[in-house]
Design a protein around this motif. Structure first.
Motif, PDB file in Angstrom:
ATOM      1  N   ALA A 185       0.830  -1.211   0.000  1.00  0.00           N
ATOM      2  CA  ALA A 185       0.000   0.000   0.000  1.00  0.00           C
ATOM      3  C   ALA A 185       0.859   1.254   0.000  1.00  0.00           C
ATOM      4  CB  ALA A 185      -0.928  -0.013   1.210  1.00  0.00           C
ATOM      5  N   VAL A 186       0.417   2.255  -0.769  1.00  0.00           N
ATOM      6  CA  VAL A 186       1.155   3.514  -0.891  1.00  0.00           C
ATOM      7  C   VAL A 186       0.269   4.665  -0.431  1.00  0.00           C
ATOM      8  CG1 VAL A 186       2.529   2.659  -2.828  1.00  0.00           C
ATOM      9  CG2 VAL A 186       0.373   3.844  -3.275  1.00  0.00           C
ATOM     10  N   ASN A 187       0.879   5.815  -0.211  1.00  0.00           N
ATOM     11  CA  ASN A 187       0.112   7.022   0.091  1.00  0.00           C
ATOM     12  C   ASN A 187      -0.548   7.533  -1.180  1.00  0.00           C
ATOM     13  OD1 ASN A 187       2.595   7.572   2.362  1.00  0.00           O
ATOM     14  ND2 ASN A 187       0.480   7.852   3.037  1.00  0.00           N
ATOM     15  N   VAL A 188      -1.863   7.684  -1.137  1.00  0.00           N
ATOM     16  CA  VAL A 188      -2.595   8.192  -2.302  1.00  0.00           C
ATOM     17  C   VAL A 188      -3.050   9.634  -2.093  1.00  0.00           C
ATOM     18  CG1 VAL A 188      -3.399   5.893  -2.966  1.00  0.00           C
ATOM     19  CG2 VAL A 188      -4.836   7.324  -1.493  1.00  0.00           C
ATOM     20  N   ALA A 189      -2.803  10.194  -0.916  1.00  0.00           N
ATOM     21  CA  ALA A 189      -3.295  11.534  -0.597  1.00  0.00           C
ATOM     22  C   ALA A 189      -2.679  12.582  -1.517  1.00  0.00           C
ATOM     23  CB  ALA A 189      -2.995  11.879   0.854  1.00  0.00           C
ATOM     24  N   ALA A 190      -3.510  13.333  -2.216  1.00  0.00           N
ATOM     25  CA  ALA A 190      -3.026  14.408  -3.074  1.00  0.00           C
ATOM     26  C   ALA A 190      -2.405  15.512  -2.237  1.00  0.00           C
ATOM     27  CB  ALA A 190      -4.175  14.969  -3.911  1.00  0.00           C
ATOM     28  N   ASN A 191      -1.285  16.042  -2.701  1.00  0.00           N
ATOM     29  CA  ASN A 191      -0.646  17.171  -2.031  1.00  0.00           C
ATOM     30  C   ASN A 191      -1.546  18.395  -2.196  1.00  0.00           C
ATOM     31  OD1 ASN A 191       0.949  19.306  -1.174  1.00  0.00           O
ATOM     32  ND2 ASN A 191       2.825  18.490  -2.096  1.00  0.00           N
ATOM     33  N   PRO A 192      -2.038  18.988  -1.103  1.00  0.00           N
ATOM     34  CA  PRO A 192      -2.947  20.129  -1.234  1.00  0.00           C
ATOM     35  C   PRO A 192      -2.309  21.344  -1.890  1.00  0.00           C
ATOM     36  CG  PRO A 192      -2.216  19.893   1.032  1.00  0.00           C
ATOM     37  CD  PRO A 192      -1.738  18.676   0.307  1.00  0.00           C
ATOM     38  N   ALA A 193      -0.981  21.374  -1.915  1.00  0.00           N
ATOM     39  CA  ALA A 193      -0.293  22.509  -2.549  1.00  0.00           C
ATOM     40  C   ALA A 193      -0.153  22.354  -4.054  1.00  0.00           C
ATOM     41  CB  ALA A 193       1.082  22.699  -1.915  1.00  0.00           C
ATOM     42  N   SER A 194      -0.558  21.197  -4.591  1.00  0.00           N
ATOM     43  CA  SER A 194      -0.439  20.957  -6.040  1.00  0.00           C
ATOM     44  C   SER A 194      -1.596  21.611  -6.776  1.00  0.00           C
ATOM     45  CB  SER A 194      -0.393  19.454  -6.326  1.00  0.00           C
ATOM     46  OG  SER A 194       0.778  18.882  -5.782  1.00  0.00           O
ATOM     47  N   VAL A 195      -1.524  22.921  -6.857  1.00  0.00           N
ATOM     48  CA  VAL A 195      -2.548  23.717  -7.533  1.00  0.00           C
ATOM     49  C   VAL A 195      -1.925  24.319  -8.794  1.00  0.00           C
ATOM     50  CG1 VAL A 195      -4.082  25.723  -7.339  1.00  0.00           C
ATOM     51  CG2 VAL A 195      -3.682  24.237  -5.347  1.00  0.00           C
ATOM     52  N   PRO A 196      -2.558  24.166  -9.949  1.00  0.00           N
ATOM     53  CA  PRO A 196      -2.004  24.762 -11.177  1.00  0.00           C
ATOM     54  C   PRO A 196      -1.867  26.272 -11.048  1.00  0.00           C
ATOM     55  CG  PRO A 196      -3.778  23.221 -11.680  1.00  0.00           C
ATOM     56  CD  PRO A 196      -3.790  23.417 -10.204  1.00  0.00           C
ATOM     57  N   SER A 197      -0.932  26.821 -11.772  1.00  0.00           N
ATOM     58  CA  SER A 197      -0.681  28.263 -11.712  1.00  0.00           C
ATOM     59  C   SER A 197      -1.891  29.050 -12.190  1.00  0.00           C
ATOM     60  CB  SER A 197       0.526  28.623 -12.586  1.00  0.00           C
ATOM     61  OG  SER A 197       1.678  27.946 -12.135  1.00  0.00           O
ATOM     62  N   GLU A 215      -6.232   1.524 -10.367  1.00  0.00           N
ATOM     63  CA  GLU A 215      -6.675   0.838  -9.153  1.00  0.00           C
ATOM     64  C   GLU A 215      -5.438   0.346  -8.411  1.00  0.00           C
ATOM     65  OE1 GLU A 215      -9.156  -2.245 -10.709  1.00  0.00           O
ATOM     66  OE2 GLU A 215     -10.375  -0.828 -11.870  1.00  0.00           O
ATOM     67  N   LEU A 216      -5.306   0.739  -7.147  1.00  0.00           N
ATOM     68  CA  LEU A 216      -4.089   0.381  -6.421  1.00  0.00           C
ATOM     69  C   LEU A 216      -4.350   0.330  -4.921  1.00  0.00           C
ATOM     70  CD1 LEU A 216      -1.655   3.437  -6.253  1.00  0.00           C
ATOM     71  CD2 LEU A 216      -4.082   3.636  -6.640  1.00  0.00           C
ATOM     72  N   PRO A 217      -3.559  -0.468  -4.179  1.00  0.00           N
ATOM     73  CA  PRO A 217      -3.703  -0.491  -2.727  1.00  0.00           C
ATOM     74  C   PRO A 217      -3.100   0.760  -2.117  1.00  0.00           C
ATOM     75  CG  PRO A 217      -1.923  -1.949  -3.419  1.00  0.00           C
ATOM     76  CD  PRO A 217      -2.567  -1.441  -4.670  1.00  0.00           C
ATOM     77  N   GLY A 218      -3.851   1.399  -1.221  1.00  0.00           N
ATOM     78  CA  GLY A 218      -3.377   2.623  -0.580  1.00  0.00           C
ATOM     79  C   GLY A 218      -3.512   2.548   0.926  1.00  0.00           C
ATOM     80  N   LYS A 219      -2.801   3.430   1.620  1.00  0.00           N
ATOM     81  CA  LYS A 219      -2.833   3.488   3.078  1.00  0.00           C
ATOM     82  C   LYS A 219      -4.025   4.339   3.515  1.00  0.00           C
ATOM     83  CE  LYS A 219       2.198   3.046   3.476  1.00  0.00           C
ATOM     84  NZ  LYS A 219       3.456   3.704   3.927  1.00  0.00           N
ATOM     85  N   LEU A 220      -5.048   3.673   4.015  1.00  0.00           N
ATOM     86  CA  LEU A 220      -6.227   4.387   4.491  1.00  0.00           C
ATOM     87  C   LEU A 220      -5.989   4.995   5.863  1.00  0.00           C
ATOM     88  CD1 LEU A 220      -9.196   5.221   4.522  1.00  0.00           C
ATOM     89  CD2 LEU A 220      -9.798   2.855   5.082  1.00  0.00           C
ATOM     90  N   ASP A 221      -5.278   4.272   6.718  1.00  0.00           N
ATOM     91  CA  ASP A 221      -5.007   4.709   8.087  1.00  0.00           C
ATOM     92  C   ASP A 221      -3.760   3.969   8.537  1.00  0.00           C
ATOM     93  OD1 ASP A 221      -5.246   5.849  10.588  1.00  0.00           O
ATOM     94  OD2 ASP A 221      -7.217   5.016  11.041  1.00  0.00           O
ATOM     95  N   SER A 379      -2.669  16.118   8.028  1.00  0.00           N
ATOM     96  CA  SER A 379      -2.090  16.376   9.348  1.00  0.00           C
ATOM     97  C   SER A 379      -0.765  15.639   9.524  1.00  0.00           C
ATOM     98  CB  SER A 379      -3.062  15.952  10.452  1.00  0.00           C
ATOM     99  OG  SER A 379      -3.383  14.579  10.342  1.00  0.00           O
ATOM    100  N   LYS A 380      -0.604  14.497   8.827  1.00  0.00           N
ATOM    101  CA  LYS A 380       0.634  13.733   8.897  1.00  0.00           C
ATOM    102  C   LYS A 380       1.366  13.721   7.555  1.00  0.00           C
ATOM    103  CE  LYS A 380      -1.256  10.567  12.383  1.00  0.00           C
ATOM    104  NZ  LYS A 380      -1.618   9.149  12.677  1.00  0.00           N
ATOM    105  N   THR A 381       0.658  13.272   6.515  1.00  0.00           N
ATOM    106  CA  THR A 381       1.299  13.171   5.193  1.00  0.00           C
ATOM    107  C   THR A 381       1.618  14.550   4.636  1.00  0.00           C
ATOM    108  OG1 THR A 381      -0.024  11.177   4.801  1.00  0.00           O
ATOM    109  CG2 THR A 381       1.082  12.151   2.896  1.00  0.00           C
ATOM    110  N   HIS A 382       0.663  15.459   4.710  1.00  0.00           N
ATOM    111  CA  HIS A 382       0.840  16.840   4.232  1.00  0.00           C
ATOM    112  C   HIS A 382       0.252  17.793   5.262  1.00  0.00           C
ATOM    113  CE1 HIS A 382       1.695  15.175   0.228  1.00  0.00           C
ATOM    114  NE2 HIS A 382       0.558  14.498   0.301  1.00  0.00           N
ATOM    115  N   LYS A 383       0.722  19.035   5.257  1.00  0.00           N
ATOM    116  CA  LYS A 383       0.108  20.095   6.044  1.00  0.00           C
ATOM    117  C   LYS A 383       0.037  21.346   5.183  1.00  0.00           C
ATOM    118  CE  LYS A 383       1.599  18.648  10.684  1.00  0.00           C
ATOM    119  NZ  LYS A 383       2.357  19.039  11.918  1.00  0.00           N
ATOM    120  N   LEU A 384      -0.997  22.134   5.424  1.00  0.00           N
ATOM    121  CA  LEU A 384      -1.081  23.436   4.767  1.00  0.00           C
ATOM    122  C   LEU A 384      -0.186  24.399   5.545  1.00  0.00           C
ATOM    123  CD1 LEU A 384      -3.746  21.834   4.053  1.00  0.00           C
ATOM    124  CD2 LEU A 384      -4.815  24.051   3.694  1.00  0.00           C
ATOM    125  N   GLN A 385       0.575  25.210   4.823  1.00  0.00           N
ATOM    126  CA  GLN A 385       1.523  26.129   5.458  1.00  0.00           C
ATOM    127  C   GLN A 385       1.195  27.578   5.087  1.00  0.00           C
ATOM    128  OE1 GLN A 385       4.043  24.972   7.411  1.00  0.00           O
ATOM    129  NE2 GLN A 385       3.919  22.783   6.922  1.00  0.00           N
TER     130      GLN A 385
END
Length: 488
Positions: A185-197, A215-221, A379-385
């Motif tokens: 399983a991998v992290n599937v969480a989108a980076n919230p900072a990945s916003v197009p210009s 379709e892929l296995p991801g880390k839910l928790d 809160s863990k994988t990404h944070k807004l700064q």
């Protein structure tokens, strides 16, 4: 004296007279005819070819004559042979639980499969695909068996009880097998900072986007995994950005190893079911649609393949921003956040590989509420700064598929809210804003005090099920805005 014979005597006489005639008639039959009368008809092999496909928006079985979910016929004692093929490429199987029949799974990659079984019971039985969601969207038909059930002749009561038990099993969801979390399983969480210009003021252009469904296995928790269905291996899918008047060419490719058909419906599109009508893409294939961005705003997109809520709950949603003429006002930071809910076979936090539970989904009873696809994504994988004094814009949407969000940031006030994703008339000074499933909003806030600010759905029990994010603000406090203790 003449006596009248009794009825019993008359009946006995008739029987005696009839016996020689019956024996004589039987003796006069040819030997071959007598043998035929003594034996049942010869059992046959009934062969059917069934191919899966999508017809009128439903996933179905089709026979060699083009009949949708055909009624199959056989007699007790016959052997039924079913040759099964995936016409659209997705993975399927075929079950008849009452007859203990189950095929192997088959897809475009595996090729056709054959299942053979002898019919020993009369009645009408249901055949269907057991892949989650497929039966619900049309993949079921009937097998009609004529004759006398062998089980009924020997023990009719037992057969009746068996039939009732089988019928009950047919409509009772089978428990999914429990297995540990997927080690791949991998992290599937989108980076919230990945916003197009930002686009700003410019003439209309033609934009080309290409997206892949995976379709892929991801880390839910922590210690829990889930098989996500994604756009570009992330949840939410990538944020798209265009401007009013632009022409957008969008190509959707479905990964070759997918087991499902996928598609995309963009709420920013006029016509063609938002694109969903013409992007039903089988594994290993791709399709393209072209549309004009007619209306400014922030719009959700999602998979539109039946069972639609199942595809959405598995992670298939995202957003497209259509900027107005002249673009949006400049801000210091932009973030991309979406909320979704997930319905799983085991309780929240169980250290297993979670399977989807369609009954919970139908009853709108989520086990998880998540920002950007997983517990701890923001809160863990990404944070807004941000830094004190900066203006932050958050593009916030709800994939759903079912629940409204009461979006709130603890310790902050939204200076502007573009309700329902409409850019034309912002509200000011808002504490909490409602966002419908399949809806969006844009919020702006100027941060004036350092600290950790929590993004939540203010239906606060959902925070305990995963809907929590963090906006980390650094810098010097603005005098007088906030401090612990009495007035200084």
């Amino acid at each position: 004296m003449k006596t009248t014979p009794s009825l019993r005597a008359i009946a006995a006489a008739v029987c005696v007279l009839a016996m020689p005639l019956s024996v004589q008639a039987q003796a006069s039959l040819p030997a071959s005819a007598a043998a035929t009368a003594a034996k049942p008809a010869t059992a046959a092999v009934k062969r059917y070819e069934l191919q899966t496909n999508i017809v009128d928006g439903k996933m179905v079985f089709i026979d060699a004559k083009g009949q949708v979910n055909p009624v199959l016929a056989a007699k007790v004692g016959d052997t039924v042979e079913l040759v099964l093929k995936s016409g659209e490429g997705a993975e399927h199987d075929l079950l008849i639980p009452e007859l203990n029949v189950a095929s192997a799974k088959f897809s475009a990659n595996s090729g056709s499969t054959t299942v053979r079984f002898k019919v020993t019971r009369a009645g009408t039985f249901t055949y269907y695909c057991s892949i989650p969601g497929h039966r619900q969207i049309g993949m079921e038909g009937k097998l009609e068996v004529s004759g006398t059930s062998l089980a009924e002749t020997a023990a009719p009561k037992a057969a009746s009880e068996s039939s009732q038990a089988a019928a009950l099993a047919l409509y009772t969801p089978a428990p999914s097998p429990m297995r540990g979390p997927d080690p791949s399983a991998v992290n599937v969480a989108a980076n919230p900072a990945s916003v197009p210009s930002a686009i700003g003021a410019r003439a209309p252009q033609t934009l080309k986007y290409r997206m892949e469904t995976v379709e892929l296995p991801g880390k839910l928790d922590d210690g829990t995994s889930f098989t996500y269905w994604t756009f570009n291996r992330q949840v939410p899918g990538p944020m798209l950005r265009a401007k009013v008047g632009d022409t957008v060419e969008l190509t959707l490719f479905n990964a070759k190893d997918s087991k499902m058909i996928h598609s995309i419906d963009l709420h920013a599109v006029t016509g063609g079911h938002g694109g969903g009508q013409h992007t039903q893409v089988a594994p290993g294939q791709e399709k393209t649609v072209t549309f004009k961005a007619l209306n400014p705003g922030l719009f959700v997109y999602h998979c539109a393949t039946p069972l639609v809520p199942q595809h959405i709950a598995a992670g298939m949603y995202g957003m497209i921003l259509v900027e107005p003429e002249g673009g949006l006002s400049k801000v210091d930071r932009e973030y991309y956040v979406m909320q979704g809910e997930m319905y799983t076979g085991r309780p929240h936090g169980a250290p297993v590989h979670q399977e989807p539970n369609l009954e919970k989904m139908a009853n709108e009873l989520p086990d998880y509420y998540v920002f950007n696809g997983e517990v701890g994504a923001l809160s863990k994988t990404h944070k807004l700064q941000a830094k004190v004094g900066e203006t932050v814009r958050i593009y916030f949407g709800v994939g759903g598929p079912n629940k409204i969000s009461s979006f709130h940031i603890i310790g902050e006030i939204f200076d502007k809210v573009y309700s329902e994703g409409s850019i034309s008339s912002p509200k000011h000074d808002v504490q909490t804003t409602l966002v419908a499933p399949g809806g969006a909003t844009i919020v702006e806030l100027k941060v004036q005090h350092p600290g950790s600010y929590l993004l939540v759905d203010h239906a606060l029990s959902r925070a305990g099920k995963g809907a929590v994010g963090v906006l980390e603000v650094t810098g010097e406090a603005v005098p007088g805005v906030y401090h612990a203790g009495a007035v200084q």
